[in-house]
Design an enzyme around this catalytic site. Structure first.
Site, PDB file in Angstrom:
ATOM      1  N   ASP A 138      76.821  24.144  46.348  1.00  0.00           N
ATOM      2  CA  ASP A 138      75.708  25.077  46.411  1.00  0.00           C
ATOM      3  C   ASP A 138      76.199  26.506  46.621  1.00  0.00           C
ATOM      4  OD1 ASP A 138      76.442  25.215  49.023  1.00  0.00           O
ATOM      5  OD2 ASP A 138      74.708  24.133  49.805  1.00  0.00           O
ATOM      6  N   ASP A 157      79.850  25.069  50.662  1.00  0.00           N
ATOM      7  CA  ASP A 157      80.994  24.403  50.056  1.00  0.00           C
ATOM      8  C   ASP A 157      82.122  25.364  49.746  1.00  0.00           C
ATOM      9  OD1 ASP A 157      79.576  22.072  50.155  1.00  0.00           O
ATOM     10  OD2 ASP A 157      78.729  22.314  48.159  1.00  0.00           O
ATOM     11  N   CYS A 202      80.341  78.599  33.100  1.00  0.00           N
ATOM     12  CA  CYS A 202      79.303  78.074  32.218  1.00  0.00           C
ATOM     13  C   CYS A 202      78.292  77.264  33.027  1.00  0.00           C
ATOM     14  CB  CYS A 202      79.910  77.152  31.166  1.00  0.00           C
ATOM     15  SG  CYS A 202      81.045  77.948  30.058  1.00  0.00           S
ATOM     16  N   CYS A 219      83.815  75.963  31.321  1.00  0.00           N
ATOM     17  CA  CYS A 219      84.382  76.384  32.601  1.00  0.00           C
ATOM     18  C   CYS A 219      83.286  76.371  33.664  1.00  0.00           C
ATOM     19  CB  CYS A 219      84.976  77.776  32.484  1.00  0.00           C
ATOM     20  SG  CYS A 219      83.751  78.974  31.978  1.00  0.00           S
ATOM     21  N   ASP A 232      78.807  16.524  44.479  1.00  0.00           N
ATOM     22  CA  ASP A 232      78.247  16.179  45.764  1.00  0.00           C
ATOM     23  C   ASP A 232      77.070  15.245  45.493  1.00  0.00           C
ATOM     24  OD1 ASP A 232      78.018  16.255  48.421  1.00  0.00           O
ATOM     25  OD2 ASP A 232      77.734  18.415  48.575  1.00  0.00           O
TER      26      ASP A 232
END
Lengths: 760, 126
Positions: A641, A645, A29, A26, A444
Site C-alpha cells: 500500500d 510496506d 532596457c 541590458c 500481500d
C-alpha cells in the site's frame, strides 16, 4: 505555470499577470519597460526582471487590458506576450507550417536540379551549371536557413548536433560546386588539365546539396508529426481539466478562468461538465466518470463528503464542492508531472547510447576529415578532389545522432503515456527497466488478494432451523457488537434483507462470544469455549468442516441447543484470480505473504492458484521474505500500500504501490497503480516488457545504422565492391532512420494489455 | 610518393582534426552562480542552440535556482534534463522556467537536452 494568477491579497478586479518580454539587452532596457508599464492607466504595480525576461504586473482589469499592456511595451521598442501554456500546441503547429513551406521551396527548386544532374549530360547545355546554381540557391538560403542558423548557434557554444553535420555537408557540396562552376578545370591540375575541354571539367554536385536539405526537412517534418503523437497521451491528460470553472461567490455563480479558482472556493459542476479542481462535495449527488484518471471504467457515485478530482467527468447530477487542491496540486497535475519527470529520466540500458551520443558529432567530424584526406591521397589524380568531397559529404550527412538520441526517450514517452492512460504510473526509466526483468511477484494477502474485511461465506445448520432463521437470530444477537465478525454477520443479514429483531438483552464475554435475549429466546453466539461453558454440544463436525476450509467458525445455540455454524472468511477480490492467472501466464512466480495463519492463507492460495505462501509474517518480516526470495536469485516485485510496506517495497527490485488512488507523488514505489485493482500489475509488467523491448530494438537499429552507414559512406566498400554512397542516398537514409525509431516507438500507443481491461 | 598537394592536404587535415578536437573537448570557461542573501543561489541559463553558460559553478550545500530561458525553436533543446537529480522539464520558447534544486553534494552534474546533444555541467564546490 499559470499565466494569470490572482493573488489572494488582491481584491475586486485587480489581476496579477506575468508577461514574457523579449528584446531587452541590458538592465537599462528592463527599467525602461518597467517605467512604460507603470505609466499605463490602471497599472498598480509593476516589476521587470531582466534575468528572467519577465514583467510582473498588477492591474485593474476594469480600466486596462492585457492588449493595452503589450501595446505599451511594443511602443517602447520591445515585445511582450502572454506566456503560452507549457507544451503549447499553437507554437508547434506554427512551426510545422513553416517547415512545410520550406520543404515546398526545397522540392520546387531542388527537383529540377536533381533531374538535370540525373540526366547524365542529356540535359546539359552551355551554362547549365549556372542554372543549377541559381536553382540551388533558394534551397540553401531559404529552406536550409534554420539548419545553418542552428548549426551556427551550436558551434558558438562549442557543441555540435545534427545541424552542424548537415550544414557542413551541404555547405561543402555547395561551395565545391560553386568553385567547380566558376573554375571547371581547377582539380585536374598540371599536365592533366583539360584546358576548357568539357570532358575533364570538374563535375558539380548542386543536386546533392539541394536533395540533402530536402530530405532533412522531410525527415524533420515526419519527425515533428510523430513526435507530437508521442506526447499525445500526456497532452490529452492535461487537456482534461476545463479552461474555466463556475465558482459560487457571495451566493452568485461566476465563471472564472481555472487559474483563479482558490482553495476554499465553492465550485459548481453541472451534468456533462468536467470537474476543474480537486475538492470534496458539499451539496448534490451525481455519478462521476473517473476512468481518465484511474482507468476504472464504472462511474463512481458522489454525494456530500465524497472527494472529486480535476479532469473527471460529472455525468448525472449537479454537484457543489469545496476546492481543496488547485493548480499544480491537483491529482491530475501530479500525475502529469510524475509522468513528465519519468519520461526525462535515463534508463540504465541507454547509458552507452548517452556516452556515444555525447561525443558523436565531433567524432563524425574527425572521421569526415580523415575520409577527405584518405580519398585525396588514394584516389586517381583526375578524380581525387571530387571523390574526396563527395565521400566527405556522404559521411557528414549519413551520421545520425538523432536516431541514437531518440531511441530511449521516444519509447519512454509513448510507453509511459500509454501506462498513464491505463492507470499505471511508472516513476522512472530505471523502474521501468527493473520491471521488465521481474520474475517473481510478492502479494500481500489482506487487501490485495482479499477484500480485507471478513464476510460470511458459509452457513451450516443442525437441521432444526433454516439458514435464514439462524442468520437472522445471530444478527439480532450481534447487532450491538462492534466485533468484526459480528459486523460481517449483520452485514450479511441486511444483504439478504432479513428482518432482524432488536435484542431484549445483550452481554458480551470477551474471547468467548455474546449472550442475548431475542424475541423471548436465549441466544449464544461464539466460539467452542462459549458453547462448552453453557453445556451445548453437537457442533464439533460443522466446526471442523469450516476450520479445515480456512474459515473462522461462529457457533450459534438457541435455548441451550446448537442450531448452526457460520463460516466467516476474508473473501478473495473478484479480479484477483484473473490477475494471478495473467501473472502466471507471463511466467511469473506468484508468492503470497500474510500475517494470517496457515489455514486461511492456504485457502486463498488454493482458490487463486498461487505458487507459494509465507504465512504468519509480521509486518517487519516482509522485507526479510523479499530478501529470502532474492537470495534464490529471483527478481522480486513487491506489491504494497506504499506506506506501511515501505521497507519491503524498498528491498524489492521493484516496489509497486497499489490503490494509492490519486495520491501518486507521495510514496517511494517505482510503479503506482492508480486503481485498487490487481489486474494493473500484469498490465504494468507487460507494459515494461514491451517498452524495454522497443527501446532495445531502437538502440540496436540506431547503433547498427551508424556503425554500418558511416564506414559505407566513407567508401570502405569501394576497395572490395566498387560501391560508393551518393550524398543524396545518405541523406535519405539519415532522415528515415530517426523517423523509423519514432514509428517503432509509436507502436506502443496501441499496446493491448488484456489484463488492464475491465471485467465484462 | 605523395605530391605537394597531397602533403598539403594531409597536413591541413591533421591540423583541422586537432583544432576540431580542441574546439569540442578543450577546457571551457566556468561561470559562478550569484548568491542571494538568505535564499538560493541563482543562475541564469540561456538556451539557444546550446547552453550559455555551459559550465556553472555553485556552492555545495546550498539550494540552487536555475532560471532557464530558451530562445530557439529547435525541437532539440525543448527538453531540459538533469538526469542525476531527476529533473526533466519542457522549455517553452521565450519563457523563463525556474527550476529549484536542493542543496547539492560536491560533484559534477551534467545537464543535457532530451536527446543528449546539447550538454552542460553544474559543478558543486564547497
Amino acid at each position: 505555470m499559470n499565466a494569470v494568477e490572482t493573488s489572494p491579497s488582491l481584491s475586486g478586479a485587480l489581476e496579477r499577470m506575468d508577461l514574457a518580454v523579449s528584446g531587452m539587452t541590458c538592465a537599462a532596457c528592463a527599467r525602461r519597460v518597467e517605467r512604460t508599464l507603470s505609466e499605463v492607466e490602471g497599472v498598480q504595480e509593476c516589476s521587470v526582471n531582466f534575468a528572467t525576461r519577465k514583467a510582473s504586473v498588477v492591474f485593474d482589469a476594469k480600466t486596462t487590458s492585457v492588449n493595452a499592456l503589450t501595446e505599451a511595451v511594443a511602443s517602447a521598442g520591445y515585445q511582450a506576450e502572454v506566456p503560452k501554456a507549457e507544451g503549447s500546441s499553437e507554437a508547434d503547429s506554427a512551426e510545422e507550417k513553416g517547415l512545410r513551406r520550406r520543404l515546398a521551396v526545397a522540392v520546387l527548386f531542388g527537383l529540377p536540379v536533381v533531374v538535370m544532374a540525373m540526366s547524365h549530360g542529356a540535359l546539359d547545355f552551355p551554362g547549365s551549371n549556372w542554372v543549377q546554381l541559381l536553382f540551388t540557391l533558394p534551397v540553401i538560403a531559404y529552406s536550409g536557413a534554420p539548419i545553418f542558423k542552428a548549426a551556427w548557434a551550436a558551434l558558438r557554444h562549442r557543441s555540435a548536433d545534427m545541424n552542424v553535420l548537415v550544414a557542413l555537408g551541404t555547405g561543402t557540396a555547395f561551395l565545391y560546386s560553386v568553385v567547380a562552376t566558376q573554375w571547371p578545370t581547377l582539380g585536374a591540375s598540371g599536365e592533366h588539365a583539360g584546358h576548357g575541354d568539357h570532358g575533364a571539367a570538374l563535375p558539380v554536385y548542386f543536386e546533392a546539396a539541394a536533395a540533402v536539405i530536402g530530405f532533412v526537412l522531410l525527415g524533420r517534418f515526419l519527425e515533428s508529426r510523430a513526435r507530437t503523437r508521442a506526447g499525445d497521451a500526456i497532452r490529452r491528460l492535461q487537456a482534461l481539466a476545463p479552461a474555466n470553472a463556475t465558482v459560487l461567490r457571495d451566493g452568485v455563480e461566476r465563471e472564472v478562468p481555472l487559474s483563479q479558482v482558490r482553495v476554499g472556493d465553492e465550485v459548481v459542476v453541472r451534468p456533462g461538465q468536467s470537474i476543474p479542481v480537486d475538492g470534496s462535495v458539499v451539496e448534490g449527488a451525481s455519478s462521476v466518470d473517473e476512468s481518465m484518471l484511474t482507468g476504472e471504467s464504472l462511474p463512481v457515485e458522489k454525494s456530500a463528503g465524497a472527494e472529486v478530482f480535476a479532469g473527471t467527468m460529472n455525468s448525472t447530477g449537479r454537484l457543489v464542492f469545496r476546492a481543496a487542491k488547485v493548480g499544480t496540486d491537483t491529482a491530475l497535475q501530479q500525475i502529469v508531472q510524475v509522468v513528465e519527470r519519468a519520461q526525462g529520466t535515463k534508463a540504465p540500458i541507454a547509458r552507452l547510447a548517452d556516452v556515444v551520443s555525447g561525443v558523436f558529432t565531433p567524432v563524425v567530424l574527425l572521421i569526415a576529415i580523415a575520409t577527405f584526406a584518405a580519398w585525396f591521397v588514394l584516389a586517381p589524380e583526375e578524380t581525387r578532389l571530387t571523390m574526396a568531397v563527395l565521400n566527405t559529404v556522404a559521411v557528414l550527412v549519413i551520421a545520425c545522432p538523432c536516431a541514437l538520441g531518440l531511441a530511449t526517450p521516444a519509447a519512454l514517452m509513448v510507453g509511459m503515456g500509454r501506462g498513464a492512460q491505463l492507470g499505471v504510473l511508472v516513476k522512472s526509466a530505471a523502474s521501468l527497466e527493473g520491471a521488465s526483468h521481474i520474475d517473481t511477484v510478492v502479494l500481500d494477502k489482506t487487501g490485495t488478494l482479499t477484500q480485507g474485511r471478513p464476510a460470511v461465506v458459509r452457513i451450516i445448520t443442525s437441521g432444526d432451523m433454516t439458514e435464514r432463521d439462524v442468520l437472522a437470530l445471530t444478527a439480532a444477537a450481534e447487532s450491538g457488537s462492534e466485533h468484526p465478525l459480528a459486523r460481517a454477520i449483520v452485514a450479511e443479514a441486511s444483504a439478504r434483507e432479513l428482518k432482524v429483531a432488536k435484542p431484549e438483552s445483550f452481554a458480551a464475554t470477551p474471547g468467548h462470544g455474546v449472550e442475548a435475549r431475542v424475541e423471548g429466546r436465549t441466544v449464544f453466539v461464539g466460539s467452542r469455549r462459549m458453547m462448552e461453558r453453557h453445556g451445548v454440544s453437537g457442533s464439533a463436525e460443522a466446526e471442523r468442516a469450516l476450520t479445515s476450509d480456512g474459515q473462522t467458525p461462529v457457533l450459534v445455540a438457541v435455548d441451550g441447543k446448537w442450531v448452526g455454524a457460520i463460516g466467516i472468511a476474508d473473501p478473495e477480490r473478484e479480479e484477483a484470480a484473473s490477475a494471478v492467472q495473467s501473472l502466471r501466464s507471463m511466467g511469473m512466480h506468484v508468492v503470497m505473504l500474510t500475517g494470517d495463519h496457515e489455514g486461511p492463507a492456504s485457502r486463498v492460495a488454493r482458490a487463486l492458484g498461487i505458487d507459494r505462501v509465507f504465512a504468519g509474517v509480521l509486518p517487519e518480516g516482509k522485507a526479510h521474505v523479499v530478501r529470502t526470495l532474492q537470495a534464490e536469485g529471483r527478481k522480486v516485485a513487491m506489491v504494497g500500500d506504499g506506506i506501511n510496506d515501505a521497507p519491503a517495497l524498498a528491498q524489492a527490485d521493484l516496489g509497486v504501490a497499489m490503490g494509492t488512488g490519486t495520491d501518486v507523488a507521495r510514496d517511494a514505489a517505482g510503479v503506482a497503480l492508480l486503481r485498487s485493482d490487481l489486474r494493473g500489475l500484469p498490465a504494468a509488467l507487460g507494459l515494461a516488457r514491451s517498452t524495454m523491448g522497443v527501446i532495445r530494438q531502437n538502440l540496436f537499429w540506431a547503433f547498427l545504422y551508424n556503425a554500418l552507414g558511416i564506414p559505407v559512406a566513407a567508401g570502405l566498400l569501394y576497395t572490395m565492391t566498387g560501391w560508393l554512397l551518393s550524398p543524396m542516398l545518405a541523406s535519405l537514409a539519415m532522415s528515415l532512420s530517426s523517423v523509423s525509431v519514432l514509428l517503432n516507438s509509436l507502436r506502443l500507443r496501441s499496446l493491448r494489455l488484456p489484463a488492464a481491461q475491465p471485467v465484462a | 610518393m605523395l605530391d605537394t598537394t597531397e602533403v598539403m592536404v594531409v597536413a591541413s587535415s591533421l591540423v583541422a582534426a586537432a583544432a576540431t578536437a580542441l574546439f569540442f573537448f578543450g577546457p571551457r570557461k566556468r561561470t559562478r552562480a550569484k548568491s542571494e542573501t538568505g535564499g538560493a543561489q541563482q543562475v541564469d541559463l540561456m538556451v539557444d542552440g546550446g547552453y550559455r553558460p555551459d559550465r556553472i559553478v555553485v556552492r555545495a550545500g546550498m539550494p540552487v535556482k536555475l532560471n532557464v530561458l530558451r530562445t530557439d525553436r529547435s525541437a532539440c533543446s525543448e527538453q531540459f534534463v538533469l538526469g542525476d537529480l531527476g529533473v526533466s522539464r519542457t522549455l517553452p520558447t521565450g519563457r523563463v522556467v525556474s527550476i529549484d534544486l536542493p542543496a547539492l553534494k560536491e560533484g559534477a552534474y551534467d545537464f543535457t537536452c532530451g536527446m543528449n546533444m546539447l550538454r552542460g555541467r553544474l559543478i558543486a564546490e564547497s
